[in-house]
Design a protein around this motif. Sequence first.
Motif, mmCIF file in Angstrom:
data_model
loop_
_atom_site.group_PDB
_atom_site.id
_atom_site.type_symbol
_atom_site.label_atom_id
_atom_site.label_comp_id
_atom_site.label_asym_id
_atom_site.label_seq_id
_atom_site.Cartn_x
_atom_site.Cartn_y
_atom_site.Cartn_z
ATOM 1 N N VAL A 1303 0.839 -1.202 0.000
ATOM 2 C CA VAL A 1303 0.000 0.000 0.000
ATOM 3 C C VAL A 1303 0.876 1.255 0.000
ATOM 4 C CG1 VAL A 1303 -1.594 1.376 1.398
ATOM 5 C CG2 VAL A 1303 -2.021 -1.057 1.038
ATOM 6 N N CYS A 1304 1.889 1.266 0.820
ATOM 7 C CA CYS A 1304 2.753 2.448 0.888
ATOM 8 C C CYS A 1304 3.518 2.680 -0.415
ATOM 9 C CB CYS A 1304 3.738 2.301 2.048
ATOM 10 S SG CYS A 1304 2.951 2.476 3.662
ATOM 11 N N THR A 1305 3.996 1.602 -1.032
ATOM 12 C CA THR A 1305 4.717 1.734 -2.295
ATOM 13 C C THR A 1305 3.797 2.274 -3.388
ATOM 14 O OG1 THR A 1305 6.177 -0.110 -1.697
ATOM 15 C CG2 THR A 1305 6.045 0.501 -4.040
ATOM 16 N N LYS A 1306 2.600 1.671 -3.466
ATOM 17 C CA LYS A 1306 1.641 2.132 -4.488
ATOM 18 C C LYS A 1306 1.203 3.564 -4.206
ATOM 19 C CE LYS A 1306 -1.069 1.215 -8.052
ATOM 20 N NZ LYS A 1306 -1.745 2.464 -8.240
ATOM 21 N N VAL A 1365 6.868 18.373 -1.652
ATOM 22 C CA VAL A 1365 6.156 17.092 -1.550
ATOM 23 C C VAL A 1365 5.634 16.909 -0.130
ATOM 24 C CG1 VAL A 1365 6.437 14.585 -1.572
ATOM 25 C CG2 VAL A 1365 7.340 15.965 -3.460
ATOM 26 N N ASN A 1366 6.479 17.163 0.850
ATOM 27 C CA ASN A 1366 6.044 17.032 2.250
ATOM 28 C C ASN A 1366 4.913 17.991 2.577
ATOM 29 O OD1 ASN A 1366 7.899 15.017 2.811
ATOM 30 N ND2 ASN A 1366 9.488 16.453 3.460
ATOM 31 N N LYS A 1367 5.047 19.213 2.081
ATOM 32 C CA LYS A 1367 4.012 20.215 2.329
ATOM 33 C C LYS A 1367 2.697 19.804 1.674
ATOM 34 C CE LYS A 1367 3.134 25.154 1.608
ATOM 35 N NZ LYS A 1367 3.603 26.364 0.889
ATOM 36 N N TYR A 1368 2.789 19.265 0.483
ATOM 37 C CA TYR A 1368 1.595 18.850 -0.259
ATOM 38 C C TYR A 1368 0.898 17.690 0.458
ATOM 39 C CZ TYR A 1368 -1.221 17.391 -4.309
ATOM 40 O OH TYR A 1368 -2.258 17.044 -5.150
ATOM 41 N N ILE A 1369 1.716 16.696 0.862
ATOM 42 C CA ILE A 1369 1.142 15.469 1.418
ATOM 43 C C ILE A 1369 0.678 15.651 2.866
ATOM 44 C CG2 ILE A 1369 1.702 13.094 2.116
ATOM 45 C CD1 ILE A 1369 3.560 12.956 -0.321
ATOM 46 N N TYR A 1370 1.478 16.348 3.646
ATOM 47 C CA TYR A 1370 1.202 16.391 5.093
ATOM 48 C C TYR A 1370 0.485 17.656 5.543
ATOM 49 C CZ TYR A 1370 4.540 12.566 4.915
ATOM 50 O OH TYR A 1370 5.167 11.396 4.594
ATOM 51 N N THR A 1371 0.365 18.642 4.647
ATOM 52 C CA THR A 1371 -0.274 19.899 5.077
ATOM 53 C C THR A 1371 -1.376 20.335 4.126
ATOM 54 O OG1 THR A 1371 1.852 20.573 6.022
ATOM 55 C CG2 THR A 1371 0.165 22.281 5.777
ATOM 56 N N ASP A 1458 -7.149 -0.339 10.036
ATOM 57 C CA ASP A 1458 -6.010 0.302 10.684
ATOM 58 C C ASP A 1458 -5.078 0.956 9.657
ATOM 59 O OD1 ASP A 1458 -4.404 0.873 13.029
ATOM 60 O OD2 ASP A 1458 -2.978 -0.583 12.202
ATOM 61 N N MET A 1459 -4.935 0.288 8.494
ATOM 62 C CA MET A 1459 -4.096 0.831 7.426
ATOM 63 C C MET A 1459 -4.627 2.176 6.942
ATOM 64 S SD MET A 1459 -1.276 -0.283 6.213
ATOM 65 C CE MET A 1459 -1.390 0.576 4.667
ATOM 66 N N LYS A 1460 -5.928 2.285 6.829
ATOM 67 C CA LYS A 1460 -6.534 3.527 6.344
ATOM 68 C C LYS A 1460 -6.287 4.685 7.302
ATOM 69 C CE LYS A 1460 -10.208 1.388 3.581
ATOM 70 N NZ LYS A 1460 -11.664 1.247 3.370
ATOM 71 N N LYS A 1461 -6.035 4.340 8.561
ATOM 72 C CA LYS A 1461 -5.795 5.379 9.559
ATOM 73 C C LYS A 1461 -4.311 5.652 9.756
ATOM 74 C CE LYS A 1461 -9.947 3.974 12.066
ATOM 75 N NZ LYS A 1461 -10.469 3.341 13.300
ATOM 76 N N HIS A 1462 -3.484 4.869 9.058
ATOM 77 C CA HIS A 1462 -2.041 5.033 9.215
ATOM 78 C C HIS A 1462 -1.598 6.428 8.814
ATOM 79 C CE1 HIS A 1462 -0.238 0.703 9.337
ATOM 80 N NE2 HIS A 1462 -0.771 1.090 10.479
ATOM 81 N N SER A 1463 -0.574 6.856 9.471
ATOM 82 C CA SER A 1463 0.036 8.115 9.061
ATOM 83 C C SER A 1463 0.765 7.903 7.752
ATOM 84 C CB SER A 1463 1.028 8.597 10.134
ATOM 85 O OG SER A 1463 1.809 9.645 9.624
ATOM 86 N N LEU A 1464 0.752 8.943 6.909
ATOM 87 C CA LEU A 1464 1.451 8.857 5.629
ATOM 88 C C LEU A 1464 2.958 8.780 5.823
ATOM 89 C CD1 LEU A 1464 -0.749 11.486 3.813
ATOM 90 C CD2 LEU A 1464 -0.602 9.088 3.191
ATOM 91 N N LYS A 1466 4.363 6.547 7.181
ATOM 92 C CA LYS A 1466 4.710 5.133 7.045
ATOM 93 C C LYS A 1466 5.431 4.858 5.733
ATOM 94 C CE LYS A 1466 4.178 1.058 9.085
ATOM 95 N NZ LYS A 1466 4.733 0.803 10.431
ATOM 96 N N MET A 1467 5.130 5.691 4.715
ATOM 97 C CA MET A 1467 5.760 5.498 3.398
ATOM 98 C C MET A 1467 7.276 5.604 3.485
ATOM 99 S SD MET A 1467 3.382 7.523 0.639
ATOM 100 C CE MET A 1467 3.488 9.072 1.498
ATOM 101 N N LYS A 1468 7.772 6.401 4.431
ATOM 102 C CA LYS A 1468 9.204 6.648 4.532
ATOM 103 C C LYS A 1468 9.990 5.396 4.889
ATOM 104 C CE LYS A 1468 8.527 11.488 5.834
ATOM 105 N NZ LYS A 1468 8.704 12.500 6.877
ATOM 106 N N GLU A 1469 9.276 4.367 5.365
ATOM 107 C CA GLU A 1469 9.945 3.135 5.791
ATOM 108 C C GLU A 1469 10.203 2.189 4.625
ATOM 109 O OE1 GLU A 1469 7.672 1.352 8.888
ATOM 110 O OE2 GLU A 1469 7.469 3.196 10.053
ATOM 111 N N PHE A 1470 9.645 2.507 3.459
ATOM 112 C CA PHE A 1470 9.696 1.536 2.365
ATOM 113 C C PHE A 1470 10.477 2.036 1.155
ATOM 114 C CE2 PHE A 1470 5.978 0.579 4.944
ATOM 115 C CZ PHE A 1470 6.253 -0.733 5.296
ATOM 116 N N ARG A 1471 10.513 1.174 0.133
ATOM 117 C CA ARG A 1471 11.425 1.339 -0.979
ATOM 118 C C ARG A 1471 11.184 2.604 -1.804
ATOM 119 N NH1 ARG A 1471 9.919 -2.764 -3.181
ATOM 120 N NH2 ARG A 1471 8.899 -2.047 -5.077
ATOM 121 N N GLU A 1472 9.937 2.864 -2.171
ATOM 122 C CA GLU A 1472 9.616 4.003 -3.022
ATOM 123 C C GLU A 1472 9.037 5.147 -2.205
ATOM 124 O OE1 GLU A 1472 10.600 4.137 -5.896
ATOM 125 O OE2 GLU A 1472 10.820 2.078 -6.603
#
Length: 1628
Positions: A1303-1306, A1365-1371, A1458-1464, A1466-1472
């Motif tokens: 999910v995070c990669t996609k 990107v951070n501003k767009y995604i997190y703010t 629970d995944m739907k409520k995950h903080s974005l 989480k993406m930072k932990e994965f490959r893409e």
Amino acid sequence: MKDRDSASDLGDDKDMDSVKISEEINNKKQHQRETETLLIRLHLQVNYEHKLTPDEFLKISSLVKQDNNTPVKDLSHTFLHKLMMLDYRARYIPVREDNAEVSQTIFEFDNGENEDSDIDAFCNTSEGFDQSKQNHIHPLDVQMAVFHCSDSFLKQNMITKLSQCQYALPLLVPDPFTIDIECPLWTFRQIKKTWKKTESKDESKIVTMNSMPICKAETLMVSFFRLGSLSVSKFQLMNTLINDRHNTFFHRNCPGSTKARHLFDGVAEIAWYCPVGKPNDAFNDCVAFCNLHGDALMNETQRNILMQKSSVNVVLVPTLDKTHESFAVVLALLKSVKPLICLIVDDSCDVVETKIGKYKIGLKDRTLPDVSEKLKRIIRNILSGPHESFQLETMANVSGIQVDEDDELCQKGKSAAMKILTLVQGLDVSKIKDTFLPCQGKLWHDWCKINKGLYHLKGDRLEEEKCKKKRELEKIRGNQCTVSCSEVMKSFTESLSSLPPTEREYFLKWTQILVDALSTDDLPSIRQNYHEKWSEVLSLKKKQGNSDLLQTKQTELEQISSKLQSATFGLEHIFREMGQIYEAHECLHKPTLNKPTDWSKYPELAADLMISGYPMELMDGDAGHVPLTWISSLLDEVIKKLGDQRIFVLSVLGVQSSGKSTMLNAMFGLQFAVSAGRCTRGAFMQLVQVSDEKKTDFQFDYVLVVDTEGLRALELEGNSTLHHDNELATFVVGVGNMTLINIFGENPAGMEDVLQIVVQAFMRMKKVQLSPSCVFVHQNVTDVAAVENTMDGKRRLQEKLDEMARLAAKEEVFEAESFNDVISFDVEEDVKYFAQLWEGSPPMAPPNPGYSESIQDLKSLILSKASQSVGVTLSEFKTKVQDLWNALMNEDFVFSFKNTREIAVYRKLEVQYGNWIWDLRSEMLIIENQLHNRIENGNHDRIELSYLYKEVSKKYEEVKTAMTFYFDDDKDKEILAQWRGQFEIRISKLVEEQVSRLKQKLDEVIQQKVACKKLDDKKTKYENELLQKSKELAHLTKTKGQNIKDEVELQNQFNCVWKDWVSELTKDIKPIEDIKLEEEQFKILRELGIELRHIDESKTTGSYKNISELGDYSGYVSFNRRQDHRQQQNREIEGENSYFKRFKNMAINVAQTVNTKITNDRRKFLQHEDQTLIRNFIDDVKMVCLDLIKSKPVATRGYSPTFLQEVAKTVQDKVTEFDSQWRYALKKEFTVDLLLYVFDRAKPWLLESHKKFKMNNDAHTYLESKKGEYYSVFRSFCKETSSAVVLVELICEKLKGSIVEAVCTKTAIDLAGEMRCSFLAFSENRLNLEKHVLKSLAEKEIFYSYIIYLCQPRRHVESFIKNEVNKYIYTDHREKAQNILKKNVDDIKNQISRALFVATEEVKTQQGDLEMWLQKFSSLLKDVLAFSSIYSENFTDVNDFYFLKKGIEERLIPVFEDMKKHSLDKMKEFREQPDQILIKQLCDCCWETCPFCAAVCTNTAKDHSPNKHSVPFHRPSGIQGWHDLETLDLCVDFCTTKVVSDRLFRPRPGSEEFIPYKIYQTAGGEYEKWLITADGSNLTYWKWFLCRFQKELEDCHHLKFEGSGEIPSDWREYTKEEAIQSLDEMYK
């Protein structure tokens, strides 16, 4: 009886009157019926009420056929078209009778041989044969029918053309229905006649030139009348008096003449004889000849008017018998005081003057020439004495007739024009423009001169000089605003904007007529003086002596030329004033004083005029300048009204007075001035619409004809004629899709200079990738029909063009051996020969019919070539005009030319290119994700390139299809074609690179998998043992009776044994430790012999972190090394392949250029070249070391201390090499900071790679990751759940981590795609990204951020992308990002549900077991999730697969929620990650920097060869640290300013050679790879930045903006808002 007789007589009289009235009524009705029939036959019946207009004949329509098959219905239109082309044979159009109009009686012949009957039939004079039911139409009836069916403006055009054809013109015209008499005075208003009057004085002849509107001319008028029926032709006699070679008056023997005339009887015609001042002139002064058509006895009104107005009356009578009906008229004329000449048909007497002024001549037995000569002598005799004069304008005062000018609309237009005339009347014509049109005089000329100076700057302070000139320009514009809108302009523009269309047309015509008349008296004499003085100058030049006298005469010539220019006043000057008023106010945005007409409406008013067919000035010929602001706004308004129509631009070029305007007017029926007593100055443009019938033949809607002033103009002699001609030729050739090259005469030898100018202009177009076509027109050729002569002429022209091409190629630095190397040219097709314009000697000669045929032939060729062209849109034409003129302002046209349209098209292509490569990149990411999962699942142990190409082929084909569609169907496909091959190759290379990179990445994953095989082999064992231990622990717990329900206790119970389990399973395996980089780095530095204090100092201050962004590196340098030793070292290392060799051109011998008077403190300062050298060295070392460290297999084989040691050794070797070759010595502190800087940059990658290695290879780490999974198994067993439930728990635990990763990669890929499409900074090309980067910097106003951008632009851009990107995604768009994540969760959920369903159904159908179910389930998810295998033997009792399916689905519900409520995060932990995806997309471009100011090339493609590097926003080079070598003042000049200055630069430090900035590319190397053009924009952004951060920049570089580098005071007025806004303007 008498009373009775009287009453009887009275009754008879009444009866006779009644009969007469009745006959008149019947005749009138008969005449009306005949007129209606005539109009019907000519298909004009509708046009008598709805008049024909000029617009209908000013369109590109079907060409008039030159044959004998013109149907009657087409006669009127054919007549008009031929007349517009100055073909006097328009009166002699051969007619093909329609079958319906001609009937013949079929006679039956007796087969018997009755000779008498045959003779009788032959001699029968009765109407034995049926005549044609309808007679042939008389040519003059066609003329008058068209005249009556035309509106007043077409009538005027028609009469003007008839006059040019040297035909007699209708003076008195009976109405075809009411028989009222009208004088069409309006139709004469545009006619101007020129003649030379010869007078005798003191036994000498004095010749005086006269040129004036014919309405104003006072001349002798000789009127001819026919009284009764005659056998002789009055008109033939009149023609011999005027021009015996041309039928000025139509007579009975002219082709097409018929007895019947419906409309021309009763028409009075007038023509003028104009002498040329030669001895063989028929008359010494201008004489008007008037003729009344028909029997003068039947047209009493016309006869009386003419007899009253004429100076001499000539009557033709059959006899002087007193009983003849004509005698009463003759008697009245004898009693009149006016001279009378009576021509008697039945008398043979010689010339007899019966009394003073009364002559009679017998015509019997006399030849026409004899009578003609006698008449001439009599008229000359009368002319020599006192006589009454005739003035056409006085016809308006004649009672009993109508005058067309009395029309209400005409009078309103005249009244409005008279207001203007009243204002200027009484003023010397040479002062009118200065008084009432002040904006276009000295003010405008001064503005042009200063504006051109902006492109030829001189001095040390270029920017200050530039600001000074701009202030002067603004001051002039302010002065123009102050004096703008004189009473004349106020009256003119108010009338123009308020009058209805027809009244406005009358107003404009009257204005032109009235202002032209003002210069009638002055211009001829001035021109005569000019030509006399010019002859004197030529004579003195031939003598080659007396230079003082020559200089005096040339000065006098200049003065006369200026006077001539001042005395020339026409409508075009009023239009020009409108343009200057508009430009002045638009420049300053100031309201007009007293608020008369709103200046902002001027372009709209001019656009209406241009659309209606008025020529508009494109280039001001007096100032030699194109008013770009005015022209752009004018064309914008035309676009608003017509739409952005496609046009074909036809321009003309040739020597002065070679008939260019006449040719264009004849070809298209245009209105370019040819008869106003002046030649065309500058360039004018006129729109010609393509008719509806012809639109299918062309790809454009209009032809824009551009007429120009002649080359080699006499008025410009002594004023840089060659430069002016080159400039004009280049501009005219550039704007045209086709250029007509007009050559006067058939011998090109005398035109060498003009041909060279023309060839050079085409060569320039070739070099800037414009491709106009050309046609050469030889005018005034004696024998056009002689094929041999024309063949030889074409051969000589081709040879001359080839010779000129070779000569021009040397000057333009171009390879050309022939003219065909410059332009596509077919000498057989593209050369036309024109007959002489006049059939004889002007002013009495008519146009040559061969000329008209040549016009028709040329027009056919032009339209044929035009049909193959798409032309340009009006907006494209506008930008082309701007581009050409801006480039012409510079000395080097080719070097300075910027094709704005081409740039805009290329930028659009860059956007599309970005979309195409994004489609490919995103597809590769999807493929990578799928294959990565397959490799993790053990489905692949090898990936072939062919397989990857196959996977990407579908998307690649889609992209290629999209490219083909774009290049083939875009409206700019002609321009795009030049880049098609380049971009197709780039896309192909990109696919190759992407596939190659993907294979490399996947091979690394496979290698990593292989490297982890030992651990992987143990994983199954570990998991089985853990499962068994969990079972056993749960069983033991239950055996002891411990029914643990509390989760905490259960957790504690499991934790107690978990550590023992891990220790037991890994008792023989050593754990992988974390790397301690700080200790490793310290150890390496000490091993290199670096003192502890240096290390501590550097780490404490953190100075190493910003080493690449320092403005001044002087602190790292020791200046004590001896210079001679330095030079010796340079010689020793010459030829070595070293780092320094790549940069040595930036630093050799810079110290020699420092002035010896500079103080020691200032001597110890690094020059800009040295600063740049060190900064580049640091960046180069960093890149080399990072590439080195990234080549190490840390992620697959683990970290080794030798890796950092190798990096440290590389840094030390690089520093040693650099230091040994540089003229200064680097301090130890530099080496320490550089090492720590490189370590610091390598640290993140090393730690991340080691983390991956540890995760994949450390058993302890792996087992710890499984703790949660087996706790769940333990808990399930404790709760006595079935094996199926435990299996569900186990599967869900294994899926959970994979789901999160998938999910995070996609989501990362999707978010990158979303931002790529919708986020403005990322959605277009590299240039757009740069704009947003600069905006962001200005908004934050952080100097350190600017320093990073200036020193390391790529690093800053990458940082900008991350932040945005951070501003767009997190703010800013957190909710949108969260929704994308939720969607991907739902997609994964659906895919898992489908896999569960399919696996369960197949196993049920095939009656399979758990192993089969697990295998099917995992294979269905192999592209989506990484799913490790489960040992099925532990769950042999599980066979309810529906339960298994349902259990997994239910157990995963909370996981998905629970995944739907995950903080974005989480993406930072994965490959893409979205920022890295976008960085790869947006930063894979060109990063070359300007050699002067270090601005980054903004080309989207990394390899954009052959296109040069370019950037639209250069900056003052002092920002980067450039400074004066002597004074050390920071430089404040822009590159774009320097390239048009007289300044020089040293391309290489220490070089003795200096290169002018104007030809900087000749310096070679990096200089020749850049395109830096003069930029007329304000570049406000960097001016604001320089003022805002002046102190910071000075502190950074330890230099000052002072002296020659002082910041212009004007720059300090700019605000941040203006700076940001300037970026938007720059990127339009």
